[in-house]
Design a protein around this motif. Structure first.
Motif, PDB file in Angstrom:
ATOM      1  N   ASN A 117       0.806  -1.188  -0.075  1.00 51.06           N
ATOM      2  CA  ASN A 117       0.113   0.141   0.086  1.00 51.06           C
ATOM      3  C   ASN A 117       0.699   1.350  -0.045  1.00 51.06           C
ATOM      4  O   ASN A 117       0.239   2.444   0.378  1.00 51.06           O
ATOM      5  CB  ASN A 117      -0.967   0.096   1.355  1.00 51.06           C
ATOM      6  CG  ASN A 117      -0.255  -0.098   2.571  1.00 51.06           C
ATOM      7  OD1 ASN A 117       0.958   0.033   2.518  1.00 51.06           O
ATOM      8  ND2 ASN A 117      -1.016   0.489   3.587  1.00 51.06           N
ATOM      9  N   TYR A 175      -7.250  -5.345   0.064  1.00 52.87           N
ATOM     10  CA  TYR A 175      -6.007  -6.329   0.188  1.00 52.87           C
ATOM     11  C   TYR A 175      -6.307  -7.555  -0.161  1.00 52.87           C
ATOM     12  O   TYR A 175      -5.589  -8.250  -0.999  1.00 52.87           O
ATOM     13  CB  TYR A 175      -5.248  -6.228   1.376  1.00 52.87           C
ATOM     14  CG  TYR A 175      -4.096  -5.132   1.629  1.00 52.87           C
ATOM     15  CD1 TYR A 175      -2.927  -5.573   1.353  1.00 52.87           C
ATOM     16  CD2 TYR A 175      -4.244  -3.742   2.339  1.00 52.87           C
ATOM     17  CE1 TYR A 175      -1.790  -4.789   1.630  1.00 52.87           C
ATOM     18  CE2 TYR A 175      -2.992  -3.052   2.665  1.00 52.87           C
ATOM     19  CZ  TYR A 175      -1.825  -3.425   2.064  1.00 52.87           C
ATOM     20  OH  TYR A 175      -0.878  -2.942   2.397  1.00 52.87           O
ATOM     21  N   THR A 203      -5.726   2.580   7.107  1.00 51.76           N
ATOM     22  CA  THR A 203      -5.423   1.206   7.296  1.00 51.76           C
ATOM     23  C   THR A 203      -5.739   0.517   8.612  1.00 51.76           C
ATOM     24  O   THR A 203      -5.775   1.040   9.614  1.00 51.76           O
ATOM     25  CB  THR A 203      -3.842   1.073   7.090  1.00 51.76           C
ATOM     26  OG1 THR A 203      -3.426   1.693   6.026  1.00 51.76           O
ATOM     27  CG2 THR A 203      -3.408  -0.521   7.133  1.00 51.76           C
TER      28      THR A 203
END
Length: 909
Positions: free
Chosen positions: A320, A375, A401
């Motif tokens: 990321n 993800y 996140t």
């Protein structure tokens, strides 16, 4: 009786020779004391507080009790038999104490005491006496100069460390006691558990090989990690490691990367090999993974126990954040790995779930606002790409996140067949819970992405090495047939009888010719006139070189004249060489010249050589050759003997190999033939032990031919005893066990040890077996595809001849250069004992020809040659044919009390 590994017989459940160090029923501490802070007190206290269930006897002639436990003046006065003694007294007292232990029937001892060979000749003499007394009573020793042994699974702590390690599935062996305590402290903090924790010390008796054998058979040990300072018994280490590495990773960190030092070598090879390079070659040959840091030892033990080995070097990175992905990429490429190419299909699928700004390449940047779902979906897609061999998921803690939720959603991908997944959750407390979830799921997590990439490189290179080791080689000509060993031995014998240790160039080339290594025509000329005449007969252009029984580096003394085109030039060259040699080293070193054709190059110059390593014996070298060989240092090392596969892998580690395959329009050399040449050269090295150094430099390699243009051979000193000659670290093919036998029907059959190249023939052999024959041999039905699976056949065909010798009976068929195998018999030594088991299987098409009796008789002879005391086997009681053969050869047969359907056969040798 079913077997878990049908390629080998399963031994009856018996205690292993080293069990006494890890599962003793009673332990005596000789030198126990109450002195605070002393080694004797610490060890006794550790044992007394250990829940291992054994009895502990303090031994001290000056105390009636120690730490509240009754003490005894000597080992003989202990009220019950003692299995293990731990000795902490001064070195000078140890030999007599070992003698007392032998008299008292003690099975093993751990010598903690220092002051032995590390102190000089007096200490070395103490060691000799200790070993002499121990061997007289078959008592095994660990140490001296060691910390001791822990068995965390049963709670035994026979060390002077402050505490015991956590229980687990990693075995750790260390030569350094101080390092062992540091690792112990590290492991407690990192929650790393151990099945065994061993300080091996000076390895007076028990060495690496013994412990690798033992731990390899321990079902509770999943991996073996080693801190090594010296190799000790190289052959024992390599033999054990090659066997165990197939099923359990062995990970080593080796201290001391210094070279052996300059060698006063007459050959180029001796100047090109160094101890650490040789050690790398040895580790490579036995499937050991070498790492360079303590942390990597345990990273690899964890990763290889949790994740499959990658099939190749291609890694897919999912991140990321761009920076960490670049760091991982740099570490990956620097270590030899590759970024996996993202297929068009994968890109299209990722386009459907990722924002338009994603990287569209590898590393796959899912962008900083990626949530757990993004993800997981991206990982699911990337994992299915056939162009990827492994996955690394990187997470950096950004505002949006959720490190813990992301880790939770990755759990389903923890076990992807043949494709490992690693993670790097970067940060501290923010990502700690996520890291725990990953590790609990079996996904190893690393603080930094470059560390994870380095670990992946270790993984794929380790897997590649194991695959290469057990790749089936090409079938060669039968051993012993294409080599004129007797002629080679005569050449060397004649040189030694003349009082020399250096072969002349013609002698060296004749030696090569005995192993079918092509050499350029070379004639000796003692006078100028003889040189002229030889040149006329050979044809111009001509090369003239010095002929000398003492000089090996010809160019150093002006001893080479090239491209001579007429008789006058040859005469002038003869005189010039004579004058130069006389001026530089003296006329007595000039015995004439050699005359040979000037070979137009049209190819590449390579060097093939061998020299002696003090630890591993003969070592092979291949690389770029010519006069600048030491400058280029383009070379690879390997341990002999070679197979064609190992020869190719050796060549692939050099730069010149790319040229040999053809560059800039040039045709490729015959690589397969060059592999065979290297195999023949390795056979020369292992079958002629008087050779100390040898090199062919240059060997001309072109698409049309190979030709040794120059060669030099140096023998061991004349006063060397034959029994003191260095031995190969890997036992070579036992050609002494090749013989011809005539079957009852008059057919000629060759009985010989098996070779890796036999795998196709062994497959065909299994196709001839009936279900009945299979059942009688393996105690259970086994389908053909199970019996001929490559992973199984490598255990049959790739013999370590130090551990086992399988014989095949091979007959020739009309029009078939290789024939077929009609029977296989195997002798397998039991590590730590002077005993072996045997097995035998005959093709249904060749039964009742007497081959079974003949092969078992040959195994009995081999067992005696190998100085074994006992040969045993287990067979079904309904296997009447096998029982009849055993009775004929003198075996005693008895039913097993607990398994009456099984008969036990034993022959005392």
């Amino acid at each position: 009786m079913p077997t878990t590994d049908p390629a080998h017989d399963v031994l009856r459940s018996e205690s292993q020779p080293l069990d006494v160090f890890f599962k003793p029923k009673s332990v005596a501490v000789i030198g126990a004391t109450e002195t605070p802070g002393s080694v004797g007190r610490t060890i006794l206290q550790n044992l007394l507080s250990s829940p291992f269930g054994g009895t502990v006897f303090p031994i001290n002639p000056k105390r009636n009790s120690i730490l509240g436990v009754k003490a005894y003046p000597n080992i003989a006065s202990a009220p019950d038999p003692v299995e293990l003694a731990v000795i902490v007294t001064p070195a000078a007292s140890v030999p007599d104490l070992i003698g007392e232990c032998v008299d008292a029937g003690v099975k093993a001892a751990i010598i903690i005491s220092a002051g032995f060979k590390e102190t000089g000749p007096e200490g070395a003499e103490l060691e000799r006496r200790v070993l002499e007394k121990a061997r007289a009573g078959n008592l095994r020793l660990i140490g001296p100069n060691c910390l001791g042994v822990m068995s965390p699974l049963n709670g035994m702590n026979a060390t002077f460390a402050q505490t015991i390690a956590l229980p687990g599935n990693v075995a750790f062996i260390s030569q350094s006691g101080a390092l062992l305590t540091a690792v112990l402290d590290y492991s407690l903090r990192e929650k790393i558990g151990f099945s065994a924790f061993v300080s091996i010390g000076s390895m007076l008796d028990v060495g690496w090989g013994d412990l690798i054998n033992y731990l390899g058979n321990d079902p509770k040990t999943q991996s073996i990690v080693i801190y090594m300072e010296s190799i000790g018994d190289a052959r024992g280490f390599l033999s054990a490691a090659r066997e165990v590495a197939l099923t359990k990773p062995i990970i080593v960190i080796k201290a001391g990367r210094t070279s052996v030092g300059a060698k006063a070598a007459a050959s180029h090879t001796g100047t090109l090999t160094g101890s650490d390079d040789v050690l790398n070659a040895a580790f490579h040959r036995c499937g050991v993974l070498r790492v360079t840091s303590i942390a990597d030892l345990f990273y690899m033990a964890e990763v290889l126990s949790k994740q499959p080995r990658p099939r190749g070097p291609r890694l897919t990175i999912l991140t990321n954040a761009g920076g960490p992905g670049v760091l991982a990429t740099d570490a990956l490429i620097t270590g030899g790995g590759e970024l996996a190419e993202v297929s068009l299909e994968t890109i299209e699928e990722l386009n459907a779930i990722l924002p338009a700004a994603w990287s569209h390449n590898n590393p796959i940047d899912v962008l900083g606002d990626a949530g757990a779902d993004r993800y997981a979906k991206a990982l699911q897609i990337a994992a299915q790409d056939p162009k990827s061999d492994g996955l690394l998921v990187i997470l950096t803690p950004q505002a949006m996140t959720d490190a813990t939720a992301t880790a939770e959603l990755l759990r389903p991908y923890a076990k992807i067949p043949g494709k490992p997944i690693l993670a790097s959750w970067m940060g501290g407390e923010t990502v700690a819970a996520g890291e725990r979830h990953l590790n609990d799921a079996g996904i190893p997590s690393f603080a930094y992405p470059d560390t994870a990439a380095r670990v992946f490189n270790y993984m794929w290179s380790y897997n590649e090495n194991l695959r290469e080791l057990y790749e089936t080689p090409q079938l060669p000509t039968d051993p012993g047939v294409e080599y004129d060993i007797a002629r080679a031995e005569q050449i060397i014998s004649d040189v030694r009888k003349s009082g020399r240790t250096i072969l002349t160039e013609p002698e060296s080339k004749n030696l090569l010719a005995a192993y079918n290594i092509p050499t350029v025509e070379t004639r000796i000329a003692a006078t100028e006139e003889e040189a002229r005449r030889a040149a006329e007969e050979i044809g111009y252009p001509i090369v003239v070189k010095i002929y000398s029984e003492t000089i090996t580096h010809k160019t150093d003394v002006g001893g080479v004249q090239l491209n001579l085109k007429n008789a006058d030039a040859v005469g002038a060259a003869y005189r010039a060489i004579e004058e130069s040699v006389t001026a530089k080293v003296g006329a007595e070193h000039f015995q004439g010249v050699t005359v040979q054709p000037m070979v137009s190059m049209g190819g590449y110059e390579v060097i093939i050589g061998s020299s002696i390593d003090p630890q591993f014996g003969p070592v092979l070298l291949f690389g770029s050759g010519g006069q600048l060989v030491e400058v280029y240092e383009d070379r690879a090392l390997a341990l002999p003997p070679l197979t064609t596969t190992l020869a190719r892998r050796m060549m692939e580690h050099t730069k010149v190999f790319k040229a040999l395959q053809g560059v800039r329009g040039r045709a490729s050399a015959d690589i397969a033939a060059l592999e065979q040449l290297l195999v023949r050269f390795s056979q020369l090295v292992v079958t002629q032990p008087w050779i100390a150094e040898i090199d062919i430099n240059p060997l001309l390699v072109s698409p049309e031919r190979f030709l040794a243009l120059d060669a030099r051979v140096v023998l061991h000193p004349l006063d060397t005893k034959e029994e003191d000659l260095p031995k190969p670290a890997i036992r070579p093919y036992p050609v002494q066990y090749v013989r011809t036998w005539i079957a009852k029907d008059g057919e000629s059959v060759t009985l010989r040890p098996i070779r890796p190249e036999d795998e196709p023939l062994v497959t065909q052999f299994h196709e001839t077996l009936s279900e009945r024959s299979v059942y009688l041999r393996y105690f259970q039905p086994l389908k053909l595809d199970q019996r001929v699976a490559h992973n199984r056949l490598i255990r049959i065909c790739f013999n370590d001849y130090d551990r086992e010798i399988a014989l095949v009976a091979q007959r020739q068929l009309p029009g078939d250069g290789h024939g077929d195998i009609v029977a296989i018999a195997r002798l397998s030594k039991i590590p730590g004992r002077s005993e072996a088991t045997f097995s035998l299987l005959v093709s249904d098409l060749f039964q009742n020809q007497g081959v079974g009796s003949e092969m078992l008789g040959q195994l009995v002879k081999i067992a005696r040659d190998e100085k074994l005391d006992r040969l045993t086997a287990e067979m079904l009681s309904e296997n009447y044919g096998m029982q009849a053969i055993c009775r004929k050869l003198g075996f005693t047969l008895t039913p097993l009390p607990d398994m009456p359907q099984v008969t036990y056969a034993v022959l005392e040798l």
